[in-house]
Write a protein that holds these residues in place. Structure first.
Motif, mmCIF file in Angstrom:
data_model
loop_
_atom_site.group_PDB
_atom_site.id
_atom_site.type_symbol
_atom_site.label_atom_id
_atom_site.label_comp_id
_atom_site.label_asym_id
_atom_site.label_seq_id
_atom_site.Cartn_x
_atom_site.Cartn_y
_atom_site.Cartn_z
ATOM 1 N N LYS A 300 42.970 30.819 -0.354
ATOM 2 C CA LYS A 300 42.721 31.113 1.056
ATOM 3 C C LYS A 300 43.665 32.233 1.531
ATOM 4 C CE LYS A 300 40.925 29.998 5.158
ATOM 5 N NZ LYS A 300 40.954 31.382 5.597
ATOM 6 N N LEU A 301 44.896 32.175 1.070
ATOM 7 C CA LEU A 301 45.872 33.208 1.426
ATOM 8 C C LEU A 301 45.409 34.573 0.920
ATOM 9 C CD1 LEU A 301 48.768 34.142 2.396
ATOM 10 C CD2 LEU A 301 49.565 33.559 0.119
ATOM 11 N N ILE A 302 44.927 34.597 -0.325
ATOM 12 C CA ILE A 302 44.468 35.863 -0.904
ATOM 13 C C ILE A 302 43.229 36.376 -0.174
ATOM 14 C CG2 ILE A 302 43.439 36.865 -2.994
ATOM 15 C CD1 ILE A 302 45.556 35.192 -4.547
ATOM 16 N N GLU A 303 42.372 35.449 0.232
ATOM 17 C CA GLU A 303 41.194 35.834 1.012
ATOM 18 C C GLU A 303 41.635 36.481 2.340
ATOM 19 O OE1 GLU A 303 38.327 32.577 1.398
ATOM 20 O OE2 GLU A 303 37.659 33.537 3.266
ATOM 21 N N ASP A 304 42.623 35.887 2.981
ATOM 22 C CA ASP A 304 43.132 36.455 4.236
ATOM 23 C C ASP A 304 43.736 37.836 4.013
ATOM 24 O OD1 ASP A 304 42.329 34.168 5.462
ATOM 25 O OD2 ASP A 304 44.337 33.433 5.982
ATOM 26 N N LEU A 305 44.403 38.009 2.888
ATOM 27 C CA LEU A 305 45.003 39.309 2.598
ATOM 28 C C LEU A 305 43.927 40.362 2.335
ATOM 29 C CD1 LEU A 305 48.021 38.194 0.347
ATOM 30 C CD2 LEU A 305 48.147 39.055 2.693
ATOM 31 N N SER A 306 42.854 39.948 1.636
ATOM 32 C CA SER A 306 41.792 40.933 1.398
ATOM 33 C C SER A 306 41.063 41.267 2.695
ATOM 34 C CB SER A 306 40.827 40.482 0.298
ATOM 35 O OG SER A 306 40.338 39.213 0.568
#
Ligand code: MN
Length: 314
Positions: A300-306
């Motif tokens: 989820k964190l990586i999704e937010d970063l993308s």
């Protein structure tokens, strides 16, 4: 100029200096440098530095000397710590007074008084300029500690917030006669084990989102196997820096003593702090941290970063 810090140092016989948990060179250099400055410029002071020692997993010796009686009568000066929770001192609640010296974005307004400059690249920069403006003498020994923080938090003067104040601090410190090349050897000469880890980290990194996001994952078992300190393990994040395609790079790792997953995030342009804040963390616009309850949250964190990259949120 009102100089509350000088007033407070004068007012207290017992001064405790606390670092942040998982110490780095900025917090440790600030603590040791400030201790030297106080001892050199003020008479009859007892200065105690507390907390974990950098990369040694040992506690500061001063912690053994401190009694409840002394702590009750002390001022606690925190260096390089944004949140009270991260102040590395068990008895922080029973000190007489707290003074915060810092350079992080203010997310937690603790301390009775403070000296905070969130535009400064390092806490040691805040301290150096304060001592200089206050006409306090800075010994070569104090300057050496302070320079460690300046050089590491600025990434050897490469990071965005490096500015005239940073170079002025470097000037003030270098003019005390510090041995800059000795400091660089100490900081940047790698041990073979560390060099091996850096190459391994790059080889095993994941490159996501068309290479715009790079991730190094260190699971608990692997963390133990590495036999390196937490800061040394984290230092592998630098192998992902300075690569044109990679806009945001991060390391997620799990230490054996703490089941949480800690994340360090870096970027050249994107305000990653805006994302880290939502994951039990924060720090600086381009260098921030987060703490996850489990590996699951990482996706989820990586999704937010993308999404941040997509929205060009810089
Ligand atoms: Mn710092």
């Amino acid at each position: 100029m009102k100089n509350i810090l000088i007033k407070k140092i004068k007012a207290y016989k017992n001064i405790i200096i606390a670092k942040h948990v998982s110490p780095d060179w900025d917090t440790q250099g600030s603590a040791y440098g400030l201790r030297e400055i106080i001892l050199d410029n003020f008479k009859n002071k007892n200065v105690y530095v507390v907390g974990e020692k950098l990369n040694l997993s040992l506690r500061e010796d001063d912690e053994d000397i401190l009694s409840e009686e002394i702590i009750n009568q002390s001022i606690l000066i925190t260096v390089d710590v944004a949140n009270f929770e991260r102040v590395d001192f068990i008895f922080k609640d029973i000190v007489k007074e707290i003074f915060k010296i810092d350079h992080h974005l203010e997310t937690d307004d603790f301390g009775h008084n403070k000296l905070v400059d969130s535009s400064a690249i390092a806490c040691t920069q805040v301290l150096t300029l304060w001592a200089h403006k206050s006409k306090l003498s800075i010994s070569q020994r104090a300057a050496t500690f302070l320079y460690y923080g300046l050089i590491t938090d600025s990434g050897r003067f490469l990071f965005d917030k490096t500015n005239g104040d940073t170079f002025q601090s470097a000037k003030i410190l270098s003019e005390t006669g510090i041995k800059i090349t000795d400091i660089y050897s100490d900081l940047f000469l790698k041990k073979f084990e560390l060099a091996k880890w850096h190459h391994e980290a790059f080889a095993n990194a994941s490159f996501l989102n068309n290479n715009s996001i790079a991730l190094i994952k260190v699971e608990e078992k692997f963390f133990k196997k590495l036999k390196l300190g937490e800061e040394e393990i984290k230092s592998a994040l630098s192998v992902l820096a300075g690569i044109e395609e990679i806009k945001i790079w991060l390391m997620a790792y799990q230490t054996p003593d703490n089941k949480k997953v800690k994340v360090s995030i870096r970027s050249r342009d994107f305000d990653i702090n805006s994302v880290a804040k939502n994951y039990n963390g924060g720090g600086h616009k381009l260098a921030s941290g987060a703490k996850l309850d489990s590996w699951k949250q990482l996706d989820k964190l990586i999704e937010d970063l993308s999404n941040l990259i997509k929205s060009k949120g810089n």
